[in-house]
Design a protein around this motif. Sequence first.
Motif, PDB file in Angstrom:
ATOM      1  N   ARG A   1      33.124  59.382  40.824  1.00  0.00           N
ATOM      2  CA  ARG A   1      34.033  60.526  40.819  1.00  0.00           C
ATOM      3  C   ARG A   1      34.325  60.973  39.395  1.00  0.00           C
ATOM      4  N   ASN A   2      34.402  62.283  39.209  1.00  0.00           N
ATOM      5  CA  ASN A   2      34.895  62.817  37.947  1.00  0.00           C
ATOM      6  C   ASN A   2      36.415  62.741  37.963  1.00  0.00           C
ATOM      7  N   VAL A   3      36.978  62.039  37.001  1.00  0.00           N
ATOM      8  CA  VAL A   3      38.416  61.771  37.024  1.00  0.00           C
ATOM      9  C   VAL A   3      39.129  62.573  35.951  1.00  0.00           C
ATOM     10  N   THR A   4      40.398  62.844  36.225  1.00  0.00           N
ATOM     11  CA  THR A   4      41.311  63.425  35.241  1.00  0.00           C
ATOM     12  C   THR A   4      42.232  62.309  34.774  1.00  0.00           C
ATOM     13  N   HIS A   5      42.196  62.020  33.491  1.00  0.00           N
ATOM     14  CA  HIS A   5      42.869  60.817  32.997  1.00  0.00           C
ATOM     15  C   HIS A   5      44.383  60.868  33.216  1.00  0.00           C
ATOM     16  N   TRP A   6      44.984  62.034  33.077  1.00  0.00           N
ATOM     17  CA  TRP A   6      46.434  62.083  33.269  1.00  0.00           C
ATOM     18  C   TRP A   6      46.804  61.810  34.724  1.00  0.00           C
TER      19      TRP A   6
ATOM     20  N   SER B   1      50.400  36.095  35.644  1.00  0.00           N
ATOM     21  CA  SER B   1      49.289  35.151  35.695  1.00  0.00           C
ATOM     22  C   SER B   1      48.371  35.307  34.489  1.00  0.00           C
ATOM     23  N   THR B   2      47.910  34.166  33.979  1.00  0.00           N
ATOM     24  CA  THR B   2      46.971  34.185  32.854  1.00  0.00           C
ATOM     25  C   THR B   2      45.684  34.901  33.222  1.00  0.00           C
ATOM     26  N   PHE B   3      45.188  34.661  34.449  1.00  0.00           N
ATOM     27  CA  PHE B   3      43.947  35.293  34.880  1.00  0.00           C
ATOM     28  C   PHE B   3      44.115  36.791  35.068  1.00  0.00           C
ATOM     29  N   SER B   4      45.330  37.227  35.407  1.00  0.00           N
ATOM     30  CA  SER B   4      45.577  38.667  35.512  1.00  0.00           C
ATOM     31  C   SER B   4      45.456  39.328  34.145  1.00  0.00           C
ATOM     32  N   TRP B   5      45.982  38.662  33.122  1.00  0.00           N
ATOM     33  CA  TRP B   5      45.861  39.200  31.764  1.00  0.00           C
ATOM     34  C   TRP B   5      44.411  39.183  31.299  1.00  0.00           C
ATOM     35  N   LEU B   6      43.684  38.123  31.641  1.00  0.00           N
ATOM     36  CA  LEU B   6      42.262  38.072  31.281  1.00  0.00           C
ATOM     37  C   LEU B   6      41.477  39.181  31.979  1.00  0.00           C
ATOM     38  N   PHE B   7      41.845  39.435  33.227  1.00  0.00           N
ATOM     39  CA  PHE B   7      41.202  40.522  33.977  1.00  0.00           C
ATOM     40  C   PHE B   7      41.423  41.864  33.287  1.00  0.00           C
ATOM     41  N   VAL B   8      42.628  42.087  32.786  1.00  0.00           N
ATOM     42  CA  VAL B   8      42.942  43.333  32.087  1.00  0.00           C
ATOM     43  C   VAL B   8      42.173  43.423  30.776  1.00  0.00           C
ATOM     44  N   LEU B   9      42.193  42.326  29.996  1.00  0.00           N
ATOM     45  CA  LEU B   9      41.553  42.347  28.680  1.00  0.00           C
ATOM     46  C   LEU B   9      40.039  42.492  28.767  1.00  0.00           C
ATOM     47  N   ILE B  10      39.457  41.878  29.794  1.00  0.00           N
ATOM     48  CA  ILE B  10      38.009  41.957  29.959  1.00  0.00           C
ATOM     49  C   ILE B  10      37.607  43.196  30.763  1.00  0.00           C
ATOM     50  N   GLY B  11      38.440  43.551  31.727  1.00  0.00           N
ATOM     51  CA  GLY B  11      38.089  44.633  32.643  1.00  0.00           C
ATOM     52  C   GLY B  11      37.984  45.989  31.998  1.00  0.00           C
ATOM     53  N   PHE B  12      38.932  46.331  31.118  1.00  0.00           N
ATOM     54  CA  PHE B  12      38.912  47.650  30.502  1.00  0.00           C
ATOM     55  C   PHE B  12      37.652  47.888  29.664  1.00  0.00           C
ATOM     56  N   PRO B  13      37.234  46.946  28.812  1.00  0.00           N
ATOM     57  CA  PRO B  13      35.963  47.170  28.088  1.00  0.00           C
ATOM     58  C   PRO B  13      34.760  47.296  29.010  1.00  0.00           C
ATOM     59  N   LEU B  14      34.743  46.512  30.098  1.00  0.00           N
ATOM     60  CA  LEU B  14      33.615  46.589  31.024  1.00  0.00           C
ATOM     61  C   LEU B  14      33.560  47.947  31.730  1.00  0.00           C
ATOM     62  N   VAL B  15      34.723  48.420  32.179  1.00  0.00           N
ATOM     63  CA  VAL B  15      34.766  49.722  32.838  1.00  0.00           C
ATOM     64  C   VAL B  15      34.325  50.818  31.878  1.00  0.00           C
ATOM     65  N   TRP B  16      34.780  50.742  30.648  1.00  0.00           N
ATOM     66  CA  TRP B  16      34.380  51.739  29.651  1.00  0.00           C
ATOM     67  C   TRP B  16      32.876  51.684  29.408  1.00  0.00           C
ATOM     68  N   TYR B  17      32.332  50.469  29.314  1.00  0.00           N
ATOM     69  CA  TYR B  17      30.902  50.315  29.045  1.00  0.00           C
ATOM     70  C   TYR B  17      30.066  50.887  30.174  1.00  0.00           C
ATOM     71  N   PHE B  18      30.405  50.501  31.412  1.00  0.00           N
ATOM     72  CA  PHE B  18      29.604  50.964  32.533  1.00  0.00           C
ATOM     73  C   PHE B  18      29.762  52.454  32.772  1.00  0.00           C
ATOM     74  N   SER B  19      30.962  52.982  32.575  1.00  0.00           N
ATOM     75  CA  SER B  19      31.169  54.411  32.799  1.00  0.00           C
ATOM     76  C   SER B  19      30.458  55.240  31.747  1.00  0.00           C
ATOM     77  N   LYS B  20      30.334  54.740  30.521  1.00  0.00           N
ATOM     78  CA  LYS B  20      29.711  55.504  29.452  1.00  0.00           C
ATOM     79  C   LYS B  20      28.201  55.293  29.364  1.00  0.00           C
ATOM     80  N   SER B  21      27.756  54.061  29.609  1.00  0.00           N
ATOM     81  CA  SER B  21      26.357  53.745  29.335  1.00  0.00           C
ATOM     82  C   SER B  21      25.491  53.571  30.578  1.00  0.00           C
ATOM     83  N   GLN B  22      26.077  53.083  31.663  1.00  0.00           N
ATOM     84  CA  GLN B  22      25.269  52.702  32.806  1.00  0.00           C
ATOM     85  C   GLN B  22      25.300  53.687  33.958  1.00  0.00           C
TER      86      GLN B  22
END
Length: 305
Positions: free
Chosen positions: A29-34, A129-150
Amino acid sequence: MTIYLDVIWFLNLCIDLLLLYITALALKRNVTHWRMILAGMVASSIVLLLFTPIAWLFYQPWMKFLFSMGIVFIAFGFRRFAFFLQNLCMFYFVTFMTGGGLFALHYFWQTEVEILEGVVISKTSGYGSTFSWLFVLIGFPLVWYFSKSQLQQVEVKQVHYDQLAEVVITINEETVEVKGLIDSGNQLHDPITRAPVMILESTALQHLLSEEQIKALTSVDSISTDLEHPFAERMRIIPYRVVGHDQQFLIALKPDYVKIKHHEQEHQIKKVLVGINASNLANDGEYQCIVHPKLLITNTGKKLA
């Protein structure tokens, strides 16, 4: 235990944003960030509402469902019912998959537990939860990578999938079965008979010919009058041009016939040549030949049962 509500709210905001972006990524989907940020803020506000007198309302299944519908509506809008339903179902799927994974990781690594009135209670910090924070820290770069490159590669593969066909080439009662890409840019013809020419990887003939015989089909220089080749009578030389290069020549074979299955139709063609290409046509092996588009136009397809 002290609970830092602002930190918990921010953690949930990040997770909700990630879930929405993963949903958009999965559906392309084409998203509107706001709109995504607003939907994430509305979704995370449930953390604050649970500490109000109306908290009981958000424990009701029907309210949870309406709340999630509102989140999806804010994030993606409402074009038509099928569009909205697809967004909602994917959002639930992503949420359940992610939530289940975080829940499993949290309790897999949890070592300190207490039993309160027969219920197992795990100890955690007031920061979430520690794993929730890890999910956030790792998830955002992955989403950015896949949305931009893949994402572009995924779209290209889907286009290729729609243009792929099953190809069966019969030569001397022997068959070669491969996947073919229907390429509208392929306009190669035999200059004498005007038969369309499809391109086949030489490796597809390994079960029919030896390495020397296959090599002879990939180089015009290797052809001579005394060449004892099982397909010698079927060989044709096709001239062609490539941008930036002088005129070149391609060895092609005259098959008995070629069958092409595409979109539940089967086309059987006799007036066709098969050009032999020495290199792989697709790096990932997704297809092994390039089909001339005229083969699907000039030959009426038979509906498959």
